[in-house]
Write a protein that holds these residues in place. Structure first.
Motif, short mmCIF file in Angstrom:
data_model
loop_
_atom_site.label_atom_id
_atom_site.label_comp_id
_atom_site.label_asym_id
_atom_site.label_seq_id
_atom_site.Cartn_x
_atom_site.Cartn_y
_atom_site.Cartn_z
N VAL A 276 3.70 -9.48 2.41
CA VAL A 276 3.22 -8.87 1.17
C VAL A 276 1.76 -8.51 1.37
O VAL A 276 1.01 -9.27 1.98
CB VAL A 276 3.39 -9.84 -0.02
CG1 VAL A 276 2.62 -9.35 -1.24
CG2 VAL A 276 4.85 -10.04 -0.36
N ASP A 277 1.33 -7.38 0.84
CA ASP A 277 -0.07 -6.95 1.03
C ASP A 277 -0.95 -7.52 -0.07
O ASP A 277 -0.92 -7.07 -1.21
CB ASP A 277 -0.15 -5.43 1.03
CG ASP A 277 -1.54 -4.93 1.42
OD1 ASP A 277 -2.41 -5.78 1.69
OD2 ASP A 277 -1.75 -3.71 1.46
N PHE A 278 -1.77 -8.51 0.29
CA PHE A 278 -2.64 -9.16 -0.69
C PHE A 278 -3.92 -8.37 -0.95
O PHE A 278 -4.74 -8.78 -1.77
CB PHE A 278 -2.97 -10.58 -0.23
CG PHE A 278 -1.82 -11.53 -0.39
CD1 PHE A 278 -1.65 -12.25 -1.56
CD2 PHE A 278 -0.89 -11.68 0.62
CE1 PHE A 278 -0.57 -13.11 -1.72
CE2 PHE A 278 0.20 -12.55 0.47
CZ PHE A 278 0.35 -13.26 -0.70
N ASP A 279 -4.11 -7.24 -0.27
CA ASP A 279 -5.19 -6.33 -0.62
C ASP A 279 -4.78 -5.43 -1.78
O ASP A 279 -5.63 -4.76 -2.38
CB ASP A 279 -5.58 -5.47 0.59
CG ASP A 279 -6.22 -6.28 1.68
OD1 ASP A 279 -6.97 -7.22 1.36
OD2 ASP A 279 -5.97 -6.01 2.87
N ASP A 303 0.44 -11.92 5.02
CA ASP A 303 -0.22 -10.70 4.58
C ASP A 303 0.30 -9.50 5.36
O ASP A 303 0.45 -9.55 6.59
CB ASP A 303 -1.73 -10.83 4.76
CG ASP A 303 -2.48 -9.62 4.22
OD1 ASP A 303 -2.30 -9.32 3.03
OD2 ASP A 303 -3.21 -8.97 4.98
N ALA A 304 0.56 -8.41 4.66
CA ALA A 304 1.03 -7.17 5.28
C ALA A 304 -0.15 -6.21 5.48
O ALA A 304 -1.20 -6.34 4.84
CB ALA A 304 2.09 -6.51 4.40
N ASP A 308 2.84 -0.58 0.67
CA ASP A 308 4.15 -0.05 0.28
C ASP A 308 5.27 -0.50 1.21
O ASP A 308 6.26 0.20 1.41
CB ASP A 308 4.11 1.48 0.23
CG ASP A 308 3.71 2.10 1.57
OD1 ASP A 308 3.26 1.36 2.45
OD2 ASP A 308 3.84 3.34 1.71
N THR A 309 5.13 -1.71 1.78
CA THR A 309 6.18 -2.24 2.64
C THR A 309 7.39 -2.67 1.82
O THR A 309 7.31 -2.87 0.60
CB THR A 309 5.67 -3.45 3.44
OG1 THR A 309 5.28 -4.48 2.50
CG2 THR A 309 4.48 -3.08 4.31
N HIS A 310 8.50 -2.83 2.51
CA HIS A 310 9.74 -3.28 1.86
C HIS A 310 9.53 -4.63 1.16
O HIS A 310 9.91 -4.82 0.01
CB HIS A 310 10.84 -3.39 2.92
CG HIS A 310 12.21 -3.57 2.37
ND1 HIS A 310 12.80 -4.81 2.22
CD2 HIS A 310 13.13 -2.67 1.95
CE1 HIS A 310 14.02 -4.66 1.73
NE2 HIS A 310 14.25 -3.38 1.56
N GLY A 311 8.86 -5.57 1.86
CA GLY A 311 8.64 -6.89 1.28
C GLY A 311 7.75 -6.84 0.05
O GLY A 311 7.99 -7.54 -0.94
#
Length: 601
Positions: A276-279, A303-304, A308-311
């Protein structure tokens, strides 16, 4: 506090003179201070079969020179258990003295994202790029890593070691709860591997051999048809088809209602995704410590690199913060009224379906009550409703056979050891049939502990009531048939980096699935005694309808789910809903969960 040598920052664009000016000012004022502190990787390393002394390899971005803390369950790990290895950390933990929980880093005033560290035994290896090859179907497959399911009347590890000795292999991973052990074979080519697989499969003690077919390292886990699209309708209008906001409002008002407040129960939800993108504005508030009894919803994930990733999109439907743009989380919308939800995003390793199952076993053993599986695979040669071959997320017959046995063992274990756990799975996006095992896994399994979710989108008809069957239509790519329990909105907005920015629209059954996962979690928080078969019954009793009435005839292209039957409408044979497909009604499902407290003891 632990002090380690300076870790080089990730490269980023700079003008020529700025790095020169900052050189010598120390890492406190350098690039590490500018970028966030993020945990990007955490997984078992070393001997995966060791139960007491467990090593974990952690990859972090932004870790500067100087003192820092590694906290597990909000307690700092002793410096002796933290070792520097290049740009990462190696944690040496005594499993018997600790328990699974969130792990994070802290340095100065910076807090990292929390990730879930499981001390359970299910751990498998992923192949490296030079350990895979293309098979005859043109699919990427592992050359020297396979898994063997040992018959239940044998001691799994002992038998796996015997087989390893016999075939000059090595036991490198395991899912002990399922009697599955991963072997590294002395094979350099697929011909050599296939010969060994045949010999292993003929052993009396071996139930099945699981051959992994997925990309090395970061492989696919999404569904076909889930790339960004131009929105046909605003996402809020899409979610109105499931009464999303009505459900949030109902929970917020009914749970704390003064005349008769409802005592709720905290819940853990497992999401089998990568990161998941924590930014992102949707998740930035989850950095640092999180106590569900205080914060309401906690999110643990790696962190991704992008939002806009699937996760990020799947997890966002459950936990994205509100009013930040991008996504909107259902469970985070219940903060203040809910008991505290812990959303754990975890995938064990990049070893495909085997890793998905390993992560699921660990999470269930760590107390997860609901698992979100927004993934699935089709067999090579599967046909869609038009008679054309499905061309995405396909696996060969030999791989599907092993996966089928592995998933069967998982659900048998779940029924035997954890009968109250429910798995919510996407129906798939192949315009195919979700309930035929020669077509798709895992949605074809017949078990009360598996809920299968199809996808719909808003129809082009205006002026119709939300409970009208014509308010929404089947999404063209969604899989169908009697095995699908319910449909939910397939379209949502992706997370974004800037607050208030509108994300791209993503569509697919992967995103319908967490809508159902979220409402199931909320229902269990209201009545934790509900069993999987009762949850399915309440979801379908509360459901609105979609599609044409098809009178229980053989499934056609317009039939989305198992038809609503008289017992799901109080045995009213004249009810207009009978024979139609079921569409999620989140608000009414919560209301039935409240009513069930007086009936389910």
């Amino acid at each position: 506090m632990t002090s380690l040598p300076h870790s080089p920052p990730r490269p980023s664009p700079r003008s020529f003179w700025l790095p020169l000016l900052l050189t010598g000012l120390g890492s406190v004022f350098g690039a590490n201070a500018e970028e966030g502190l993020r945990i990007e990787r955490l997984q078992r390393c070393g001997d995966l079969l060791e139960r007491e002394h467990q090593d974990f390899c952690l990859g972090a971005a932004g870790l500067a020179e100087g003192e820092f803390e590694v906290l597990l369950n909000e307690r700092e790990l002793p410096p002796a258990q933290v070792h520097r290895e290049g740009s990462g950390l190696r944690l040496g933990l005594q499993a018997s003295r600790l328990r699974s929980g969130p792990l994070r880093l802290r340095q100065g005033g910076r807090e990292s994202n929390p990730v879930w560290l499981s001390l359970n035994d299910s751990q498998v290896l992923a192949a490296k790029p030079d350990e895979v090859a293309k098979n005859m179907d043109g699919l990427t497959t592992y050359v020297d890593l396979v898994s063997v399911l040992i018959e239940e009347d044998h001691a799994g590890l002992d038998e796996a070691k015997r087989l390893a000795d016999k075939y000059a292999a090595k036991v490198v991973g395991a899912i002990p709860a399922l009697n599955l052990y991963q072997l590294r074979l002395p094979a350099k080519t697929l011909v050599e591997r296939d010969a060994l697989v045949l010999r292993l499969g003929s052993e009396v003690s071996v139930d099945a051999v699981v051959v992994e077919e997925s990309a090395p390292e970061k492989g696919e886990e999404g569904e076909a048809g889930e790339k960004p699209e131009k929105p046909e309708k605003p996402s809020g209008d899409e979610w109105a088809a499931n009464r999303f906001m009505d459900a949030v409002n109902y929970y917020r008002r009914r749970i704390p209602a003064k005349p008769s407040p409802i005592q709720t129960t905290p819940l853990r939800i497992g999401v089998i995704e990568r990161d998941v993108d924590f930014d992102s504005a949707d998740f930035a508030d989850y950095l640092g410590p999180c106590r569900p009894e205080r914060a309401g919803t906690c999110l643990y994930a790696r962190d991704a690199a992008k939002p806009d990733t699937h996760g990020s999109t799947v997890a966002g439907i459950l936990a994205a913060k509100w009013d930040a743009g991008g996504n909107t989380g259902f469970l985070s919308g219940l903060d203040g009224a809910g008991p505290g939800f812990e959303v754990i995003v975890e995938r064990n390793s990049d070893a495909g379906i085997t890793a998905n199952v390993a992560a699921s076993v660990n999470l269930v053993e760590d107390g997860v009550r609901v698992l979100n599986w927004s993934w699935g695979i089709h067999r090579v040669g599967a046909k869609n409703v038009e008679g054309d071959e499905v061309d995405s997320l396909v696996r060969s017959g030999i791989a599907m056979g092993g996966y089928e046995e592995l998933l069967e063992e998982f659900f048998l274990w779940l029924r035997r050891e954890h009968p109250d756990v429910v798995v919510v799975n996407s129906a798939g996006n192949g315009s195919s049939f979700s309930g035929q095992d020669e077509y798709r896994l895992p949605s074809s399994f017949i078990t009360e502990q598996l809920l299968v979710v199809g996808g719909h989108q808003r129809s082009e008809r205006d002026g119709v009531a939300v409970d009208d069957p014509a308010y929404a239509v089947k999404r063209e790519t969604s899989n169908i048939d009697m095995r699908v329990d319910i449909t939910a909105s397939a379209c949502t907005r992706a997370s974004t980096l800037k607050p208030g920015e509108r994300g791209a629209v993503h569509c697919g059954t992967s995103y319908a699935t967490p809508m159902v996962t979220g409402i199931v979690a909320a229902m269990l928080s209201i009545n934790p005694k509900l069993q999987p078969e009762q949850l399915r019954m309440l979801l379908r009793r509360s459901a609105m309808t979609i599609g044409e009435e098809y009178d229980f005839e053989p499934v056609q292209g317009d039939d989305l789910t198992a038809p609503i039957i008289p017992s799901e409408r109080n045995y009213d044979l004249k009810n207009k809903d009978i024979g139609r497909s079921a569409r999620l009604d989140m608000q009414k499902a919560l209301d039935l969960a409240v009513q069930s407290r007086d009936r389910v003891r």
